[in-house]
Design an enzyme around this catalytic site. Structure first.
Site, PDB file in Angstrom:
ATOM      1  N   ARG A  28       0.818  -1.229   0.000  1.00 45.26           N
ATOM      2  CA  ARG A  28       0.000   0.000   0.000  1.00 45.26           C
ATOM      3  C   ARG A  28       0.847   1.273   0.000  1.00 45.26           C
ATOM      4  O   ARG A  28       0.466   2.281   0.582  1.00 45.26           O
ATOM      5  CB  ARG A  28      -0.948   0.037   1.198  1.00 45.26           C
ATOM      6  CG  ARG A  28      -2.081  -0.957   1.136  1.00 45.26           C
ATOM      7  CD  ARG A  28      -3.192  -0.456   0.212  1.00 45.26           C
ATOM      8  NE  ARG A  28      -4.269  -1.418   0.097  1.00 45.26           N
ATOM      9  CZ  ARG A  28      -5.380  -1.391   0.844  1.00 45.26           C
ATOM     10  NH1 ARG A  28      -5.574  -0.464   1.735  1.00 45.26           N
ATOM     11  NH2 ARG A  28      -6.306  -2.294   0.665  1.00 45.26           N
ATOM     12  N   ARG A  32      -3.060   6.934   1.031  1.00 46.33           N
ATOM     13  CA  ARG A  32      -3.529   8.172   1.659  1.00 46.33           C
ATOM     14  C   ARG A  32      -2.554   8.830   2.625  1.00 46.33           C
ATOM     15  O   ARG A  32      -2.758   9.969   3.018  1.00 46.33           O
ATOM     16  CB  ARG A  32      -4.855   7.909   2.380  1.00 46.33           C
ATOM     17  CG  ARG A  32      -6.027   7.782   1.418  1.00 46.33           C
ATOM     18  CD  ARG A  32      -7.252   7.224   2.101  1.00 46.33           C
ATOM     19  NE  ARG A  32      -6.995   5.841   2.514  1.00 46.33           N
ATOM     20  CZ  ARG A  32      -7.912   5.020   2.989  1.00 46.33           C
ATOM     21  NH1 ARG A  32      -9.150   5.429   3.131  1.00 46.33           N
ATOM     22  NH2 ARG A  32      -7.602   3.789   3.321  1.00 46.33           N
ATOM     23  N   ARG A  41      -6.077  11.669  -5.959  1.00 49.88           N
ATOM     24  CA  ARG A  41      -7.294  10.937  -5.601  1.00 49.88           C
ATOM     25  C   ARG A  41      -8.502  11.870  -5.646  1.00 49.88           C
ATOM     26  O   ARG A  41      -9.563  11.494  -6.134  1.00 49.88           O
ATOM     27  CB  ARG A  41      -7.098  10.354  -4.198  1.00 49.88           C
ATOM     28  CG  ARG A  41      -8.284   9.684  -3.558  1.00 49.88           C
ATOM     29  CD  ARG A  41      -8.471   8.298  -4.089  1.00 49.88           C
ATOM     30  NE  ARG A  41      -9.526   7.618  -3.343  1.00 49.88           N
ATOM     31  CZ  ARG A  41     -10.817   7.801  -3.557  1.00 49.88           C
ATOM     32  NH1 ARG A  41     -11.216   8.637  -4.484  1.00 49.88           N
ATOM     33  NH2 ARG A  41     -11.715   7.143  -2.833  1.00 49.88           N
ATOM     34  N   ASP A  78      -6.597  -2.601  -7.561  1.00 48.27           N
ATOM     35  CA  ASP A  78      -7.183  -3.243  -6.380  1.00 48.27           C
ATOM     36  C   ASP A  78      -7.494  -4.694  -6.715  1.00 48.27           C
ATOM     37  O   ASP A  78      -7.691  -5.040  -7.885  1.00 48.27           O
ATOM     38  CB  ASP A  78      -8.462  -2.527  -5.935  1.00 48.27           C
ATOM     39  CG  ASP A  78      -8.822  -2.907  -4.509  1.00 48.27           C
ATOM     40  OD1 ASP A  78      -8.261  -2.311  -3.570  1.00 48.27           O
ATOM     41  OD2 ASP A  78      -9.639  -3.838  -4.321  1.00 48.27           O
ATOM     42  N   TYR A 154     -15.059 -11.239  -0.195  1.00 48.68           N
ATOM     43  CA  TYR A 154     -15.751  -9.967  -0.478  1.00 48.68           C
ATOM     44  C   TYR A 154     -16.928 -10.181  -1.417  1.00 48.68           C
ATOM     45  O   TYR A 154     -17.961  -9.531  -1.299  1.00 48.68           O
ATOM     46  CB  TYR A 154     -14.774  -8.948  -1.080  1.00 48.68           C
ATOM     47  CG  TYR A 154     -13.744  -8.457  -0.085  1.00 48.68           C
ATOM     48  CD1 TYR A 154     -14.043  -7.424   0.802  1.00 48.68           C
ATOM     49  CD2 TYR A 154     -12.479  -9.041  -0.006  1.00 48.68           C
ATOM     50  CE1 TYR A 154     -13.098  -6.982   1.730  1.00 48.68           C
ATOM     51  CE2 TYR A 154     -11.541  -8.610   0.911  1.00 48.68           C
ATOM     52  CZ  TYR A 154     -11.856  -7.583   1.777  1.00 48.68           C
ATOM     53  OH  TYR A 154     -10.936  -7.164   2.695  1.00 48.68           O
TER      54      TYR A 154
HETATM   55  O1  CP3 Z   1       0.007  -1.731  -2.464  1.00 49.18           O
HETATM   56  C1  CP3 Z   1      -0.249  -0.788  -3.251  1.00 49.18           C
HETATM   57  O2  CP3 Z   1       0.195   0.368  -3.089  1.00 49.18           O
HETATM   58  C2  CP3 Z   1      -1.010  -1.103  -4.539  1.00 49.18           C
HETATM   59  C3  CP3 Z   1      -2.403  -0.866  -4.496  1.00 49.18           C
HETATM   60  C4  CP3 Z   1      -3.345  -1.759  -3.717  1.00 49.18           C
HETATM   61  C5  CP3 Z   1      -4.580  -1.273  -3.251  1.00 49.18           C
HETATM   62  N1  CP3 Z   1      -5.286  -2.326  -2.761  1.00 49.18           N
HETATM   63  C6  CP3 Z   1      -5.031   0.122  -3.337  1.00 49.18           C
HETATM   64  C7  CP3 Z   1      -6.113   0.579  -2.438  1.00 49.18           C
HETATM   65  C8  CP3 Z   1      -3.279  -3.125  -3.422  1.00 49.18           C
HETATM   66  C9  CP3 Z   1      -2.155  -4.119  -3.649  1.00 49.18           C
HETATM   67  C10 CP3 Z   1      -4.534  -3.468  -2.830  1.00 49.18           C
HETATM   68  C11 CP3 Z   1      -4.884  -4.839  -2.425  1.00 49.18           C
HETATM   69  C12 CP3 Z   1      -6.106  -5.078  -1.667  1.00 49.18           C
HETATM   70  N2  CP3 Z   1      -7.328  -4.465  -1.811  1.00 49.18           N
HETATM   71  C13 CP3 Z   1      -6.254  -6.093  -0.697  1.00 49.18           C
HETATM   72  C14 CP3 Z   1      -5.178  -7.094  -0.310  1.00 49.18           C
HETATM   73  C15 CP3 Z   1      -4.092  -6.519   0.500  1.00 49.18           C
HETATM   74  C16 CP3 Z   1      -4.514  -5.878   1.793  1.00 49.18           C
HETATM   75  O3  CP3 Z   1      -4.182  -4.713   1.970  1.00 49.18           O
HETATM   76  O4  CP3 Z   1      -5.125  -6.568   2.605  1.00 49.18           O
HETATM   77  C17 CP3 Z   1      -7.567  -6.041  -0.218  1.00 49.18           C
HETATM   78  C18 CP3 Z   1      -8.181  -6.928   0.859  1.00 49.18           C
HETATM   79  C19 CP3 Z   1      -8.248  -5.021  -0.938  1.00 49.18           C
HETATM   80  C20 CP3 Z   1      -9.685  -4.626  -0.845  1.00 49.18           C
HETATM   81  C21 CP3 Z   1      -9.822  -3.225  -0.408  1.00 49.18           C
HETATM   82  N3  CP3 Z   1      -9.491  -2.126  -1.173  1.00 49.18           N
HETATM   83  C22 CP3 Z   1     -10.308  -2.760   0.831  1.00 49.18           C
HETATM   84  C23 CP3 Z   1     -10.777  -3.640   1.981  1.00 49.18           C
HETATM   85  C24 CP3 Z   1     -10.275  -1.358   0.781  1.00 49.18           C
HETATM   86  C25 CP3 Z   1     -10.798  -0.409   1.820  1.00 49.18           C
HETATM   87  C26 CP3 Z   1      -9.849  -0.255   2.961  1.00 49.18           C
HETATM   88  C27 CP3 Z   1      -9.014   0.973   2.816  1.00 49.18           C
HETATM   89  O5  CP3 Z   1      -7.799   0.912   3.071  1.00 49.18           O
HETATM   90  O6  CP3 Z   1      -9.597   2.017   2.478  1.00 49.18           O
HETATM   91  C28 CP3 Z   1      -9.718  -0.993  -0.469  1.00 49.18           C
HETATM   92  C29 CP3 Z   1      -9.473   0.387  -0.950  1.00 49.18           C
HETATM   93  C30 CP3 Z   1      -8.088   0.721  -1.392  1.00 49.18           C
HETATM   94  N4  CP3 Z   1      -7.313  -0.064  -2.190  1.00 49.18           N
HETATM   95  C31 CP3 Z   1      -7.385   1.926  -1.100  1.00 49.18           C
HETATM   96  C32 CP3 Z   1      -6.154   1.850  -1.761  1.00 49.18           C
HETATM   97  C33 CP3 Z   1      -5.064   2.889  -1.807  1.00 49.18           C
HETATM   98  C34 CP3 Z   1      -7.928   3.098  -0.296  1.00 49.18           C
HETATM   99  C35 CP3 Z   1      -8.985   3.801  -1.098  1.00 49.18           C
HETATM  100  C36 CP3 Z   1      -8.780   5.300  -1.227  1.00 49.18           C
HETATM  101  O7  CP3 Z   1      -7.683   5.775  -1.554  1.00 49.18           O
HETATM  102  O8  CP3 Z   1      -9.771   5.983  -1.033  1.00 49.18           O
END
Ligand code: CP3
Length: 348
Positions: A28, A32, A41, A78, A154
């Protein structure tokens, strides 16, 4: 000089060569906690609009590389783009996380397509090509997907839950229907990962964030077996593909996961036991991890101690420094710099 003439320390570790200073990146890392991410964003609209805008997705992928000089970039996307490409409705509600239409009965599952429409993900491949063109030659590019189990949790519940009970119940009650979701995800993930390699990814990571909620028998069936099928499917077309697994929370089941799946490296969370990992995991594959993201939020002496513990535990073997899970939005940037300086000053 061709690009392949420059070595990428991250890839060298995956290929079998320990580095005296471990290569480093963060799960990640585009996110943010970075003001420049929040700015992009805000102008992108929704979260999926950002994922599907190749120019902006490439930009946020490169931001942490420019700021910190990490050894690897991970494409900004994602894991839930695969359900989207399978025709499911996927939305991200501000402050609440993902929302999907629950796929929670055998009747609903019977209507699920068996193969994702990857033309819906063309923007991800275009973003990969753009990033590839702009990365320093020594920086690796990572493509990824969710593991079938985690993506299915999910899809079934329609959202994240504390222990993914809806998917666990469905898998016990209707294993055949549940298998249909897993099979669609295995086949789609193989095709998706291969296209990411074609678009310029140097390595792949399979995120099984929810592996740790499964009993050993269910873990073998829903985490290990589908991951193994993906690894085999990708290697059939690309025998040299470098693949990292991340069965978060697998604990004592890690050695079996590594032996069965055939992955090149395993990402471990901060609860892993170093002795077990060194003897039964790092002796076979590279290890990636595993700083507690909360130590990174804390900073100061507690962070130094936690960084030193990770290095002391794993630097004698093949190691990629990372967090045990994603960086949290409230993390101060100065603490990331502190961690990076300490890892790079390490003389191992
Ligand atoms: O690692 C990186 O920088 C690459 C991008 C990446 C994202 N999601 C961007 C993201 C990666 C590799 C993921 C994987 C992901 N997404 C997983 C597996 C890894 C982990 O972290 O557990 C899972 C379970 C998801 C599903 C997901 N996406 C959730 C549960 C959420 C909401 C939680 C949160 O942190 O907000 C997301 C949203 C998400 N995916 C964000 C980002 C940067 C935040 C959204 C935003 O910027 O508004």
């Amino acid at each position: 000089m061709s690009e392949t003439a420059v070595n990428k320390p991250f890839i060298d570790v995956l290929a079998g060569q320990r580095q005296s200073v471990p290569p480093i990146w963060m799960m990640r890392q585009a996110g943010r906690y970075l003001p420049e991410y929040r700015e992009v964003r805000a102008k992108a609209g929704g979260f999926l609009d950002l994922c599907f805008n190749p120019e902006l997705a490439a930009e946020v992928t490169l931001q942490p590389i420019r700021r910190f000089g990490f050894d690897a970039a991970i494409i900004f996307s994602d894991i839930l783009v695969i359900p989207h490409a399978l025709g499911r409705s996927v939305r991200f509600e501000v402050g609440e996380g993902p929302r999907l239409d629950p796929l929670d009965t055998p009747d609903k599952i019977a209507t699920l397509s068996g193969q994702a429409d990857l033309s819906k993900l063309e923007a991800v491949f275009e973003a990969l090509r753009r990033v590839r063109g702009e990365l320093p030659p020594s920086t690796a590019l990572i493509g990824f997907c969710g593991a079938p189990w985690t993506v299915a949790t999910y899809m079934v519940a329609g959202q994240g839950t504390p222990d993914q009970a809806p998917a666990r119940l469905l898998a016990y009650r209707h294993p055949q229907a549940f298998s249909k979701i897993i099979d669609a995800l295995v086949d789609s993930s193989i095709a998706y990962l291969l296209k990411q390699l074609d678009a310029g990814a140097d390595a792949l990571q399979i995120f099984d964030t929810w592996a740790g909620v499964l009993s050993p028998r269910e873990f073998a069936r829903w985490s290990v077996a589908p991951t193994k099928r993906i690894v085999e499917g990708v290697r059939k077309a690309r025998p040299d593909a470098k693949i990292i697994g991340f069965p978060r929370g697998a604990g004592a089941l890690l050695p079996g996961f590594v032996a069965e799946t055939g992955i090149d490296a395993v990402s471990i969370d901060w609860t892993a036991e170093p002795g077990l990992v060194r003897e039964r995991v790092q002796s076979k594959v590279a290890v990636q991890g595993n700083l507690d993201p909360l130590a990174l939020i804390t900073g100061g002496a507690a962070l130094d101690q936690a960084v030193d513990d990770v290095l002391a535990s794993y630097s004698s073997g093949r190691h990629i420094f990372n967090l045990g899970h994603g960086i949290l939005p409230e993390t101060p940037i100065a603490h990331v710099e502190q961690m990076l300086a300490r890892v790079r000053a390490f003389k191992g």
